[in-house]
Every structure is written in structure tokens, then in C-alpha cells.
Write a protein that holds these residues in place. Structure first.
Motif, PDB file in Angstrom:
ATOM      1  N   HIS A 220      -6.141   0.923   9.748  1.00 30.20           N
ATOM      2  CA  HIS A 220      -5.805   2.100   8.965  1.00 30.20           C
ATOM      3  C   HIS A 220      -7.084   2.929   8.784  1.00 30.20           C
ATOM      4  N   ILE A 221      -7.054   4.177   9.191  1.00 27.91           N
ATOM      5  CA  ILE A 221      -8.193   5.076   9.035  1.00 27.91           C
ATOM      6  C   ILE A 221      -7.705   6.302   8.269  1.00 27.91           C
ATOM      7  N   SER A 222      -8.264   6.513   7.089  1.00 27.81           N
ATOM      8  CA  SER A 222      -7.845   7.659   6.272  1.00 27.81           C
ATOM      9  C   SER A 222      -8.617   8.901   6.703  1.00 27.81           C
ATOM     10  N   ALA A 223      -8.121  10.064   6.303  1.00 22.89           N
ATOM     11  CA  ALA A 223      -8.775  11.326   6.617  1.00 22.89           C
ATOM     12  C   ALA A 223     -10.191  11.374   6.049  1.00 22.89           C
ATOM     13  N   GLU A 224     -10.394  10.732   4.898  1.00 23.98           N
ATOM     14  CA  GLU A 224     -11.707  10.724   4.263  1.00 23.98           C
ATOM     15  C   GLU A 224     -12.730   9.906   5.046  1.00 23.98           C
ATOM     16  N   GLU A 225     -12.271   9.045   5.939  1.00 24.92           N
ATOM     17  CA  GLU A 225     -13.178   8.169   6.672  1.00 24.92           C
ATOM     18  C   GLU A 225     -13.687   8.760   7.983  1.00 24.92           C
TER      19      GLU A 225
ATOM     20  N   LEU B 214       0.809  -1.219   0.000  1.00 23.62           N
ATOM     21  CA  LEU B 214       0.000   0.000   0.000  1.00 23.62           C
ATOM     22  C   LEU B 214       0.841   1.268   0.000  1.00 23.62           C
ATOM     23  N   GLU B 215       1.765   1.375   0.948  1.00 26.04           N
ATOM     24  CA  GLU B 215       2.582   2.587   1.024  1.00 26.04           C
ATOM     25  C   GLU B 215       3.707   2.417   2.040  1.00 26.04           C
TER      26      GLU B 215
ATOM     27  N   GLU C  72      -1.530  -5.284   2.661  1.00 28.56           N
ATOM     28  CA  GLU C  72      -2.729  -6.063   2.923  1.00 28.56           C
ATOM     29  C   GLU C  72      -2.441  -7.469   2.450  1.00 28.56           C
TER      30      GLU C  72
END
Length: 87
Positions: free
Chosen positions: A80-85, A38-39, A54
Motif C-alpha cells: 500500500h503506497i499512499s499519495a503522501e508517500e 484499514l478501509e 493488517e
């Protein structure tokens, strides 16, 4: 998440390492075990890197990293929780 201690590594070496990790994740997937790179994040100050993957198991992620010949300290399961979530 893979935690790595990479003393003296340069920004270009971090990119090469990330590319190897991604390549081996793709190879694992082609061979039937779905692993996705992923990153990566790297703290220059602490000489520590974190790579997010993953996969179906720690062992699958461990195997992809071993084949990439990238040293690591440990594998930890993370949420993992993104800013968009989040609001």
C-alpha cells in the motif's frame, strides 16, 4: 487485501459489512492476535469489494473475516503506497 464479490449489494449494506469486518478485527486483537481493518472500496459496476487489513498472517485475517461471516474470493498480500508517500 480481501477481494469480495457482492452481487446486488447496496451502499448501506457495504457499510454494514465494513463495520462487521472492523468489529471482528478489534475482537481478534482483544483476544491476542492483532488484526487491523484499514478501509474498504467497492465497485458498484463490477459488484466487487476490496478490504484492506493488517495482520500477522493471512490465516489471522481469514479467521477474522470468517467470524464476521462475510464471503470473500481470496486474500492477497499487497503493498500500500499512499499519495503522501510519493513525490
Amino acid at each position: 487485501m480481501i477481494e469480495r464479490f457482492l452481487p446486488g449489494v447496496t451502499a448501506s449494506e457495504v457499510r454494514v459489512t465494513a463495520a462487521r469486518a472492523k468489529h471482528e478485527a478489534v475482537r481478534s486483537t482483544q483476544e491476542g492476535t492483532t488484526v487491523q481493518y484499514l478501509e474498504s472500496m467497492f465497485s458498484v459496476e463490477d459488484e466487487t469489494g476490496f478490504c484492506l487489513f493488517e495482520g500477522p498472517s493471512r490465516e489471522a485475517i481469514r479467521e477474522a473475516n470468517a467470524r464476521a461471516q462475510i464471503p470473500f474470493e481470496r486474500i492477497a498480500e499487497v503493498i500500500h503506497i499512499s499519495a503522501e508517500e510519493v513525490d
